[in-house]
Write an enzyme that holds these catalytic residues in place. Structure first.
Site, PDB file in Angstrom:
ATOM      1  N   GLY A 113      60.171 -44.740   7.297  1.00 28.57           N
ATOM      2  CA  GLY A 113      59.205 -45.411   8.161  1.00 28.57           C
ATOM      3  C   GLY A 113      59.628 -46.839   8.473  1.00 28.57           C
ATOM      4  O   GLY A 113      60.827 -47.127   8.630  1.00 28.57           O
ATOM      5  N   GLY A 114      58.653 -47.753   8.473  1.00 30.85           N
ATOM      6  CA  GLY A 114      58.914 -49.138   8.864  1.00 30.85           C
ATOM      7  C   GLY A 114      59.948 -49.834   7.995  1.00 30.85           C
ATOM      8  O   GLY A 114      60.859 -50.502   8.512  1.00 30.85           O
ATOM      9  N   GLY A 115      59.843 -49.688   6.672  1.00 28.75           N
ATOM     10  CA  GLY A 115      60.791 -50.333   5.753  1.00 28.75           C
ATOM     11  C   GLY A 115      62.188 -49.779   5.954  1.00 28.75           C
ATOM     12  O   GLY A 115      63.188 -50.524   5.969  1.00 28.75           O
ATOM     13  N   THR A 116      62.277 -48.475   6.148  1.00 30.95           N
ATOM     14  CA  THR A 116      63.586 -47.828   6.332  1.00 30.95           C
ATOM     15  C   THR A 116      64.209 -48.257   7.658  1.00 30.95           C
ATOM     16  O   THR A 116      65.438 -48.388   7.763  1.00 30.95           O
ATOM     17  CB  THR A 116      63.427 -46.296   6.277  1.00 30.95           C
ATOM     18  OG1 THR A 116      62.663 -45.977   5.115  1.00 30.95           O
ATOM     19  CG2 THR A 116      64.769 -45.591   6.198  1.00 30.95           C
ATOM     20  N   ASP A 138      51.388 -42.241   7.813  1.00 34.64           N
ATOM     21  CA  ASP A 138      50.581 -43.296   8.446  1.00 34.64           C
ATOM     22  C   ASP A 138      50.630 -43.260   9.975  1.00 34.64           C
ATOM     23  O   ASP A 138      49.793 -43.887  10.628  1.00 34.64           O
ATOM     24  CB  ASP A 138      51.059 -44.688   7.986  1.00 34.64           C
ATOM     25  CG  ASP A 138      51.037 -44.840   6.476  1.00 34.64           C
ATOM     26  OD1 ASP A 138      50.265 -44.111   5.849  1.00 34.64           O
ATOM     27  OD2 ASP A 138      51.795 -45.670   5.940  1.00 34.64           O
ATOM     28  N   ARG A 173      23.049 -39.364  -0.386  1.00 33.88           N
ATOM     29  CA  ARG A 173      23.899 -40.517  -0.726  1.00 33.88           C
ATOM     30  C   ARG A 173      24.755 -40.942   0.458  1.00 33.88           C
ATOM     31  O   ARG A 173      24.999 -40.158   1.375  1.00 33.88           O
ATOM     32  CB  ARG A 173      24.883 -40.138  -1.847  1.00 33.88           C
ATOM     33  CG  ARG A 173      24.280 -40.103  -3.213  1.00 33.88           C
ATOM     34  CD  ARG A 173      25.311 -39.591  -4.202  1.00 33.88           C
ATOM     35  NE  ARG A 173      24.775 -39.665  -5.558  1.00 33.88           N
ATOM     36  CZ  ARG A 173      25.295 -39.023  -6.590  1.00 33.88           C
ATOM     37  NH1 ARG A 173      26.351 -38.251  -6.436  1.00 33.88           N
ATOM     38  NH2 ARG A 173      24.771 -39.158  -7.787  1.00 33.88           N
ATOM     39  N   ARG A 294      28.570 -43.848  -3.280  1.00 40.81           N
ATOM     40  CA  ARG A 294      29.729 -43.482  -4.098  1.00 40.81           C
ATOM     41  C   ARG A 294      31.021 -43.659  -3.292  1.00 40.81           C
ATOM     42  O   ARG A 294      30.990 -43.608  -2.061  1.00 40.81           O
ATOM     43  CB  ARG A 294      29.633 -42.014  -4.528  1.00 40.81           C
ATOM     44  CG  ARG A 294      28.453 -41.717  -5.436  1.00 40.81           C
ATOM     45  CD  ARG A 294      28.733 -42.224  -6.847  1.00 40.81           C
ATOM     46  NE  ARG A 294      27.746 -41.727  -7.781  1.00 40.81           N
ATOM     47  CZ  ARG A 294      26.605 -42.325  -8.075  1.00 40.81           C
ATOM     48  NH1 ARG A 294      26.282 -43.473  -7.482  1.00 40.81           N
ATOM     49  NH2 ARG A 294      25.782 -41.805  -8.960  1.00 40.81           N
ATOM     50  N   TYR A 300      47.028 -40.183  -3.314  1.00 44.95           N
ATOM     51  CA  TYR A 300      48.311 -39.502  -3.133  1.00 44.95           C
ATOM     52  C   TYR A 300      48.178 -38.017  -2.825  1.00 44.95           C
ATOM     53  O   TYR A 300      49.163 -37.392  -2.413  1.00 44.95           O
ATOM     54  CB  TYR A 300      49.196 -39.743  -4.365  1.00 44.95           C
ATOM     55  CG  TYR A 300      49.513 -41.207  -4.487  1.00 44.95           C
ATOM     56  CD1 TYR A 300      50.551 -41.760  -3.758  1.00 44.95           C
ATOM     57  CD2 TYR A 300      48.716 -42.047  -5.251  1.00 44.95           C
ATOM     58  CE1 TYR A 300      50.814 -43.111  -3.800  1.00 44.95           C
ATOM     59  CE2 TYR A 300      48.956 -43.410  -5.307  1.00 44.95           C
ATOM     60  CZ  TYR A 300      50.011 -43.936  -4.575  1.00 44.95           C
ATOM     61  OH  TYR A 300      50.255 -45.273  -4.603  1.00 44.95           O
TER      62      TYR A 300
HETATM   63  O1  F6P Z   1      53.328 -45.267   3.762  1.00 42.32           O
HETATM   64  C1  F6P Z   1      52.711 -44.216   3.117  1.00 42.32           C
HETATM   65  C2  F6P Z   1      51.726 -44.704   2.116  1.00 42.32           C
HETATM   66  O2  F6P Z   1      51.175 -43.590   1.455  1.00 42.32           O
HETATM   67  C3  F6P Z   1      50.627 -45.611   2.656  1.00 42.32           C
HETATM   68  O3  F6P Z   1      49.611 -44.879   3.282  1.00 42.32           O
HETATM   69  C4  F6P Z   1      50.208 -46.328   1.415  1.00 42.32           C
HETATM   70  O4  F6P Z   1      49.650 -47.591   1.720  1.00 42.32           O
HETATM   71  C5  F6P Z   1      51.498 -46.507   0.663  1.00 42.32           C
HETATM   72  O5  F6P Z   1      52.370 -45.504   1.142  1.00 42.32           O
HETATM   73  C6  F6P Z   1      51.410 -46.379  -0.833  1.00 42.32           C
HETATM   74  O6  F6P Z   1      52.646 -46.745  -1.348  1.00 42.32           O
HETATM   75  P1  F6P Z   1      53.184 -46.399  -2.803  1.00 42.32           P
HETATM   76  O7  F6P Z   1      53.678 -44.983  -2.775  1.00 42.32           O
HETATM   77  O8  F6P Z   1      54.309 -47.330  -2.997  1.00 42.32           O
HETATM   78  O9  F6P Z   1      52.057 -46.586  -3.749  1.00 42.32           O
END
Ligand code: F6P
Length: 376
Positions: A113-116, A138, A173, A294, A300
């Protein structure tokens, strides 16, 4: 045109996403059987590239992985120019270049993604023949219609919103479903609409407690004594949004390295103070509406498991199209999903940019038309 590629490397980087293995398979099968090239996979993203850890990918390794979640290669969030070594952050671009040259790698395919995209750009600038493929749940990668992983994660989040309805309804709720998405609201917006959330909060539309409260009170007065709120993890109220933007502005305008360092520390402090914002919102809504409230953090679960049919198809299409770009010697690109096809987009136009939800986007208009509260 570059010389004809014979040996290709592939890696998966950043957070995992459903469809990574389907891309490896789609690319691998096309490269090996259609074009007669070799494929090797680097372990654990940038880490394996730096440490020269890889595995040969052949027909048997590629068999049976289409439906697997995660990545058979492993992944990491390491940065090639700030690689952690002996307690320091080291620029490993020259090491990577040397490793690739020694291995005789003609092209490097990076799934991320963005970092890559930033890592890919650094390697491209150092002369590596790089191709980036859009991976993230995302959906925030600039230049592509969508990314693999997004459809599956949206399906999972939608099912969660569905299920939260029956329990919210039974207990009268408010339930806040916190949905991933980093700094973009695509996942919460998509799953919120598909799951019929009563309110959807996303980073692109800063919310106010008053507006959210008013939507819930209006529902109570119509006899709906429950509400399901889809909250993007990056959603913030107007005050928090303003303080983050001010802190980000300080970082981008800092004129000396010392100022930049101080601004980054300030930004981290501001962001730290906003952790667990969904729980804070829940406490506030409980007090303003009088309804028990709540929080359910989907976390994940949204990233794991087998890719949906849509993601498998997208991943396979992107993977095999990439093999064709390699055959043609077309590098320094993102292979973007465009309609039912794919399109090369220059990497330099992608790196460092974020695809947020435009506030006039059709999905937002749709949510408003059907009466969903957006907190503004
Ligand atoms: O980019 C995918 C993602 O799951 C985001 O939705 C979330 O903010 C982030 O990664 C969580 O990152 P990590 O796996 O480093 O906890």
């Amino acid at each position: 045109m570059s010389k004809k590629a014979r040996k290709v490397g592939i890696l998966t980087a950043g957070g995992d996403a459903p469809g990574l293995n389907a891309v490896i398979r789609g690319l691998g099968k096309t490269i090996i059987t259609h074009y007669g090239m070799e494929l090797i996979g680097f372990r654990d993203g940038i880490t394996g590239l730096v440490e020269n850890r890889y595995v040969n990918l052949d027909g048997s390794t590629l068999s049976g992985i289409l439906t697997l979640g995660g990545t058979i290669l492993g992944t990491s969030r390491d940065k090639v120019n700030k690689f952690p070594l002996h307690g320091e952050q080291v620029n490993m671009v020259p090491t990577v270049k040397e490793n690739l040259d020694k291995l005789g790698i003609d092209a490097l395919v990076m799934l991320g993604g963005g970092g890559t995209a930033k890592n890919a750009k650094l390697l491209m600038d150092a002369g590596v023949n790089v191709i980036l493929l859009p991976k993230t749940i995302d959906n925030d990668i600039w230049g592509t219609d969508t990314s693999f992983g997004f459809a599956t994660a949206m399906e999972v989040a939608t099912q969660a919103v569905d299920r939260l309805h029956s329990t919210a309804h039974s207990h009268h709720r408010i339930i806040l479903a916190e949905i991933m998405g980093h700094r973009a609201g695509w996942l919460a917006l998509g799953a919120g609409i598909a799951g019929g959330a009563d309110i959807i909060l996303i980073p692109e539309i800063p919310y106010t407690i008053d507006s959210v409260t008013e939507t819930i009170r209006a529902r109570i007065s119509r006899g709906s004594t429950f509400s399901v709120v889809a909250v993007a993890e990056g959603a913030r109220d107007a005050t928090d949004t303003a303080s983050t933007q001010a802190a980000l502005e300080l970082v981008s305008t800092a004129s000396t390295p010392e100022n930049k360092k101080a601004a980054k520390i300030h930004l981290a402090t501001v962001q730290d103070a906003q952790r667990e914002h969904t729980f804070k919102l829940a406490r506030e809504l409980e007090s303003t509406t009088g309804l028990e409230t709540r929080v359910s953090i989907l976390g994940y679960i949204q990233r794991g498991g087998t890719p949906s049919a849509e993601d498998r198809l997208l991943a396979t299409r992107l993977g095999s199209a990439t093999a064709d770009h390699i055959y043609r010697g077309e590098y320094g690109i993102l292979v973007a999903a465009r309609g039912q096809g794919t399109e090369p987009v220059a990497l330099e136009d992608v790196a460092g940019k974020l695809k947020s939800v435009p506030t006039d986007h059709h999905w937002i208009q749709t949510a408003r038309w059907i009466g969903t509260g957006l907190g503004d």
